[in-house]
Design an enzyme around this catalytic site. Sequence first.
Site: not given
Ligand code: NAD
Length: 477
Positions: A172, A245, A279, A376
Amino acid sequence: MITEIREQFRATVGGEDFAVSASFPVLNPATASLVAHAPAVAADDLDAVFAAAHDAYLAWRLDEKFRRHSLRRAAAVLEAATTELAPVLTAEQGKPLRDAAQEIQFTAVWLRYYADLDVPREIVQDDEAGFAEVLRRPLGVVAAITPWNFPITLAMWKIAPALRAGNTIVVKPSPYTPLTTLAVGRLLRDVLPPGVLNVVAGPDPLGAAITAHPAPRKISFTGSTRTGKKVAQAAAGNLKRMTLELGGNDPAIVLGDVDVAAIAPALFWSAFANAGQICLAVKRVYAHASIHDELVDALAAIARSVRVGDGADPATQMGPLNNRAQLEIVDGLVHDALAHGANAVAGGRALPGPGYFFEPTVISGIEDGARLVDEEQFGPALPVVRFRDEADAIARADAGDYGLTASIWSSDVEHAASLAGQLETGQVSINAHGSGVLPNLPFAGRKWSGFGVENGVWGLHEYMATQVISTPARGAR
Ligand code: NAD
């Protein structure tokens, strides 16, 4: 180009289009205009989605040779589709076209790595007392939830090891960037048996419904720490395995012996590539007092030279933020820093719309405790903090809740490497940042940056359960 590929924006379940009655809009962050509508799969559909994945699992888990062959074919299909997929990724994510093409090509690197990975047998005992071997079995159906910054690379960090291990998967993507992932699911229908790779999209709370659903044995999640904690709570209900992650606030520690002019470009792009939405981007710089001013000037000069624009324009070096909410987070953190007396040596403000652009921004005159340093930012605004004592810099770099990656920059590589072990992060690069992000090396955040490991044989094992088979000694059978 996108009109031609629009046919590909379908949910793939059981190897076919999944019928849905609703859709949701996906916007281009460079223009805030509609790219396409994506099919909205609902929570009520998930029983059927996971059932299709489970049906496929029963055969897929049996033949490792076929799985490895299929991953190689998938790599070739995606590589060949680079020019078709990259404009879609740019349109929904915002990144420059060549970065989008590179992201698609990384999928082939990861697929081939896992196709070719030979895992040695683990015979723990083979003597007169008995024989014992540790084997690794697939978990079953697993689910992958991905963010909007690298939708395709990060999906493939999950798909490739999960499928190699013998699991089937439901992916997803983020509702901000579902289109390229849907297209990948559609393209790979020709390569993978029906139900092995299922791709669904939909506005939240679809992600929460997936983590709460009893079917997936594991949730592999990449996204923010805030959401990651919710995933952990939901997964605990069914004792699902998980890999998380999460966010980072990566420090780059620049020692006093560097050649500033030589390191500045690499350091700059470690912070500003993908408009800072990585990230493991450098999110704060600790600069030794002896080179601090020279480094700030060098970074600011590069920032002022960057071509900011629509990623579809070949001249663009940095695209927009992916969405308005993220633009507002970056804007708020920079405003807060400036209101507390910091200096914007380059940039410092959002650009007029309609897209979500922010100037490449270098901030000096700032200390730990400022929100831009401690939180962040996930955007193109880099704080540079002065330090005098190395031990103090290490302590400050480690002080927060995050522990993803870090870097140390110095002319004395041995000395820098000797400091690296003190940092509580999953990787430390010397004279580069993120140089350990490769398919064969473990990527694992510490503290609030993650739980579990991706990549390498370690990442493969996260999609497998151990099983011991013990028998009488060979001679006694
Ligand atoms: P987010 O947490 O808002 O969303 C990530 C995903 O989770 C999306 O697909 C979203 O639809 C889904 N989601 C939302 N609520 C949920 C829930 N309650 N349960 C399950 N899934 C849910 O993150 P984002 O804004 O899309 O991405 C940015 C963040 O991701 C930043 O903090 C970044 O550092 C982190 N990131 C981490 C890595 C890593 O490998 N450590 C890599 C890329 C991004």
